[in-house]
Design an enzyme around this catalytic site. Structure first.
Site, PDB file in Angstrom:
ATOM      1  CB  ALA A 123      72.240  31.068 -60.136  1.00 36.98           C
ATOM      2  CB  CYS A 124      77.167  30.392 -57.021  1.00 43.07           C
ATOM      3  SG  CYS A 124      77.494  32.015 -58.113  1.00 43.07           S
ATOM      4  CB  THR A 125      76.693  25.134 -57.274  1.00 45.59           C
ATOM      5  OG1 THR A 125      75.472  25.183 -57.941  1.00 45.59           O
ATOM      6  CG2 THR A 125      76.501  23.710 -56.228  1.00 45.59           C
TER       7      THR A 125
END
Length: 519
Positions: free
Chosen positions: A2-4
């Site tokens: 999970a990343c942004t």
């Protein structure tokens, strides 16, 4: 993972830099300690084997030095995450993205399967090697590329040859261009040049929402793709390319204005997802970033903006004001403050708090903001702004990429928790401050503002010193190592002070506290 991600074109940034930045977040059931290293050519493998997928890749014999942010604890693979090489080319890999059953059925992911049984047995099934993935991509690509476009081409060729076991988005940057590549199923891919006057938001879902297939097959001015992408789309009926495909884009940017005879389509509709999970976990993060960078658009109604759960939130927009490094840090730390969805809020409907997945989350592991500056000498053009831990509570430290080693405080992360490590110090601060958010907010704000100004001062100071000395790229490396050490020494002093203050405040606010003294 999970990343942004946020990408900022050179004309959208305040100083003309290209900026690529990504939060690398751990999975929901783990925390992955990180360290910041410089990889020398002698330490780069010539034969690389992935820990997760067991794929083996032969590598060229001419790697460049590069920086990376790998796992600090052995056993899970390298996961180099992001870095800059000697040619001042930046790369961040990867943003895990989404797809749909139509794509994955047409071009399945290349997944690893362990051997079953024993050789010679009737039911023996041999090992099936997987493709390349997030663990591998920086190590396989960054040491060998001389431009952002070159990065797209090298990674694209590797994807076509070895395949991948996951859907991923990867950014490449130089001082002139930013390119964003997204994988499509096991072997296909597409890439788009970020418009110079725009920024891009990427929240764990396939993002590109406008693509010129004709350009990708020809001049490759702004688009690239695997050579058979048109045939792949047509064979599996993923998009009606020949039936008014322009209309499927919904809105047209400047680079399409003279493309009347080109095949245009919306990859998000063809290759992406439109799920309930997207509307809680992904889309609201894009909404939150756009809401900050274009504050006068109507983000509360269906007016000039979009709503948090909309499926068509744009991949890129022009910012209302030029974007700074501080803006990048702020949007990658967002927890929906100023909205009903802030988990720390003391206003509004309690049932709405924590409804959506924040950007600044407990599982932020590291943030590397790669700033490539065209207005300074090549020796100091690349600045890497590093943060560890939950972004709500941490600070960015500026580090010059042109160096042969990094200071111990940021590079020697151990499995053991210790305040002598920048990674663990930030994790300790966040865990204590989160439980006493209002009481500790002043400590956090003062730390971020004080060291933020210090970091800026150091960059101005060392830029001037190196420029006045007229040092070339190789000559400057030793001086920049000293500069980075001075920057990190000041960081440690400020972080130690913050840890002291947060610990004291949290201790006074323990639930078993009692006002009467023993006297």
């Amino acid at each position: 993972m999970a990343c942004t991600t946020i990408l900022v074109g050179k004309n959208a940034s305040l100083d003309g830099s290209t900026i690529i930045a990504r939060n690398e977040d751990s999975g929901s059931d783990e925390f992955c300690p990180k360290k910041f290293l410089v990889v020398q050519p002698a330490d780069q493998p010539r034969t690389y084997t992935s820990v997760l997928s067991h794929v083996t890749v032969q590598l060229p014999d001419n790697p460049m030095r590069y920086t990376s942010v790998p796992e600090a604890v052995d056993g899970h693979g390298l996961w180099a995450a992001a870095g800059v090489n000697e040619k001042n080319i930046g790369m961040t890999a990867t943003e895990t993205i989404t797809s749909n059953e139509r794509v994955l059925g047409a071009d399945p992911l290349v997944e690893y399967h362990a051997a079953q049984g024993k050789p010679g047995d009737a039911d023996y099934t041999p090992e099936v090697i997987g493709g390349i993935g997030e663990e591998d991509m920086v190590t396989l690509v960054l040491p060998y590329i001389t431009s952002a476009r070159d990065g797209v081409k090298r990674l694209g060729a590797l994807l076509e040859q070895y395949g991948t076991y996951e859907m991923n988005g990867i950014a490449f940057s130089d001082t002139n261009e930013i390119w964003w590549l997204e994988t499509i199923g096991g072997h296909h891919w597409m890439a788009r040049r970020v418009p110079d006057d725009m920024y891009v938001t990427m929240p764990n879902q396939l993002g590109i929402d406008a693509f010129d297939l004709t350009d990708a097959e020809g001049e490759q001015k702004c688009f690239m793709a695997s050579a058979d992408l048109r045939e792949f789309i047509q064979k599996y009926r993923l998009d009606k390319l020949d039936e008014n495909s322009r209309a499927s884009i919904g809105w047209i940017e400047s680079e399409f204005e003279e493309a009347e005879d080109h095949t245009l389509f919306n990859p998000r509709l063809a290759f992406g997802s439109r799920t309930d999970a997207d509307r809680v976990y992904n889309s609201p993060r894009a909404w939150n970033m756009h809401r900050v960078l274009n504050p006068h658009m109507d983000w509360e109604n269906h007016g000039s903006g979009w709503l948090p759960e909309d499926d068509d939130i744009p991949w890129c927009l022009e910012p209302e004001n030029p974007i700074t490094i501080e803006d990048v840090k702020y949007v990658l730390s967002l927890h929906f403050q100023g909205t009903p969805y802030d988990p720390y809020a003391h206003y509004g409907d309690p049932s709405q708090r924590g409804k959506y997945r924040p950007i600044g989350i407990n599982r932020n592991g590291e943030l590397l903001v790669i700033q490539l500056r065209p207005y300074v000498p090549e020796a100091i053009a690349a600045v890497q702004w590093l943060a560890y831990g939950s972004n709500t509570y941490n600070v960015l430290v500026p580090l010059y990429a042109n160096t042969n080693a990094n200071p111990e405080y940021i590079s020697n992360t151990t499995k053991r928790v210790t305040s002598e490590s920048f990674y663990w110090a930030n994790r300790l601060v966040a865990a204590m401050a989160d439980a006493h958010f209002n009481e500790c907010a002043t400590h956090i704000e003062r730390y971020q503002e004080t060291y933020g100004a210090m970091g800026r001062h150091f960059v101005y100071k060392f830029d001037d010193e190196i420029t006045k000395a007229g040092l070339g790229y190789d000559q400057a490396a030793g001086e920049l190592a000293k500069a980075n050490q001075e920057i990190v020494d000041a960081l440690k002093k400020q972080t130690d002070e913050l840890l002291d203050n947060v610990l004291l405040t949290a201790s006074f606010n323990m639930k078993n506290g009692y006002a009467r003294s023993d006297a």
